[in-house]
Scaffold this active site. Structure first.
Site, PDB file in Angstrom:
ATOM      1  CB  ALA A 127       7.228   7.644  48.459  1.00 38.94           C
ATOM      2  CE  LYS A 181      -2.873  -0.580  41.424  1.00 39.38           C
ATOM      3  NZ  LYS A 181      -2.051  -0.345  42.629  1.00 39.38           N
TER       4      LYS A 181
END
Ligand code: NAD
Length: 421
Positions: free
Chosen positions: A227, A110
């Site tokens: 989403a 990340k």
């Protein structure tokens, strides 16, 4: 499972507590536990940027590479004023688990830059992004670490990173160094819908296990964003009825059913789901406690808490958002026999299609959307079934079961490879 940049909780401590719990459950060797409790490498860089007014501003950026036993590090890059090294480390660990659950050959990584992208011009963002790409260029690469978009980054930033990396590392195009690119430069068809599609697949499989007929199922969606919208549309295609939805401006309900395509058009036109024809306004509290078969939290973290978990009537909670359920709420839902499909499983469709994008780039071969969706279905169905079986075998909730599956896969790979030197 990740906490937002604004939650105030130290996310790395949360990640370590989860690791401790699962390590105890599977009797993990102490040395391996310690090895997995730290990222393999965390890079901090300073990023000097010439701002539009001629001044130089120095930003701080990070890239955390948690574990690469199963394959190259993989994970997004976020731009936010509250990015911290602890958060980036935690998110990289969660990516290790998410990729292992999805059974794709990646480890966890990340990245992030402490910045306020909303206050920056496009030119400033481009210069910052390219300097960051240069700063991490020695540790990323198509077989080393493949970044992707995250909070406040998208196809535009991925294109700048791909271009910078390609120019400084051999001066030939290397789309496989990053995913989430625009389709014109090697992005995959189906990537936009992938998270919602993956979630809908897990819901379909969960409904089969619980003997729920989707034609009689009612669905509530908190957060009608990227989403949430696709998840809603795809469960609707399975026969379910969407009865309530929300966004940051408000919540609506219509027990007779809400047509998701019309709601999407309404949101594009009016900027919100509120005032949709035939619906009534309700509060966020009422939305979450609405009687329904399936609840899809797709907005924020910490929405299902010990205060409201006992009032949730849904049989399935499918987490599109990261971290929407608190640990106390998890226990209540489990004892009430609500099947929670945890974020690290339910929203793994995004990283799975990122993997497909990388495969397509490596072979310079592009797939039809139907092929992408078909392979996604196979991968996510298998991931769901593996976690479901583990949850039955260990009599634990689906979140713990997901972690058990992930940890076992990563630990097996570490043991088989061994340590050298
Ligand atoms: P998005 O910004 O497109 O959508 C978020 C939606 O939530 C928006 O409609 C917003 O209005 C709504 N929202 C914000 N505050 C709200 C509130 N208080 N009440 C109700 N709704 C509210 O973001 P997204 O990409 O859809 O991401 C949503 C969640 O899913 C995040 O937790 C994200 O980390 C997670 N996720 C997304 C992806 C992906 O590929 N998009 C992948 C993995 C996880």
């Amino acid at each position: 499972m990740s906490k937002s940049v604004n939650s105030g909780i130290n996310p790395f401590e949360v990640a370590l507590t989860q690791l401790d719990e699962v390590s105890n459950m599977i009797g993990l060797d102490n040395g391996l536990h310690q090895f997995l409790a730290q990222p393999k490498r965390v890079l901090t860089i300073s990023i000097p940027v010439k701002m539009d007014d001629g001044t130089i501003k120095v930003f701080t950026g990070f890239r955390s590479q948690h574990n690469d036993a199963l394959g190259p590090f993989k994970g997004g890059i976020r731009y936010h004023p509250q990015v911290t090294i602890e958060e980036v480390k935690a998110l990289s660990m969660w990516m290790t688990w998410k990729c292992a659950i999805a059974n794709i050959p990646y480890g966890g990584g990340k990245g992030g830059i402490i910045c306020d992208p909303k206050s920056m011009s496009e030119g400033e963002l481009e210069r910052m992004t390219r300097r960051y790409a240069y700063g991490i260029s020695d540790i990323i690469g198509p077989y080393k670490d493949i970044p992707a978009p995250d909070v406040y980054t998208g196809g535009r930033e991925m294109a700048w990173i791909m271009d910078t990396f390609s120019v400084i590392k051999g001066n030939y195009i290397q789309p496989e160094v990053i995913t989430g690119k625009p389709v014109q430069i090697g992005g995959s068809l189906g990537r936009n819908e992938a998270t919602g599609r993956g979630l809908a697949i897990t819901v379909r499989e969960a409904a089969k296990k619980l003997n729920i007929d989707m034609k009689n199922a009612s669905v509530v969606v908190q957060g009608f964003g990227n989403a949430g919208q696709f998840a809603a549309q795809l469960v609707e295609e399975q026969g379910a009825k969407i009865i309530a939805a929300s966004d940051s401006k408000g919540c609506i309900i219509n027990k007779n059913g809400i047509d998701t395509a019309s709601l999407r058009k309404h949101k594009v036109k009016n900027g919100s789901v509120t005032n949709f024809q035939g619906s009534q306004p309700i509060s966020n509290k009422e939305l979450l406690e609405t009687e329904c078969t399936i609840l899809i939290p797709a907005a924020l973290e910490n929405q299902i808490t010990k205060e409201n978990a006992g009032k949730i009537t849904a049989k399935i909670v499918a987490e599109a958002a990261n971290g929407p359920t608190t640990p106390e709420a998890d226990k209540i839902l489990f004892s009430n026999k609500v099947l929670v499909i945890p974020d690290i499983l339910a929203n793994g469709g995004g990283v799975t299609v990122s993997y497909f994008e990388w495969l397509q780039n490596l072979r310079r071969e592009y797939w039809t959307e139907a092929k992408v969706n078909d392979r996604l279905d196979t991968n996510i169905t298998n991931a769901f079934l593996g976690v479901y079986d583990t949850h039955i075998k260990h009599n634990t909730n689906m979140r713990m079961a997901s972690m058990i599956v992930a940890l076992n896969r990563v630990v097996d790979a570490i043991k088989i490879r061994g340590f050298w030197p």
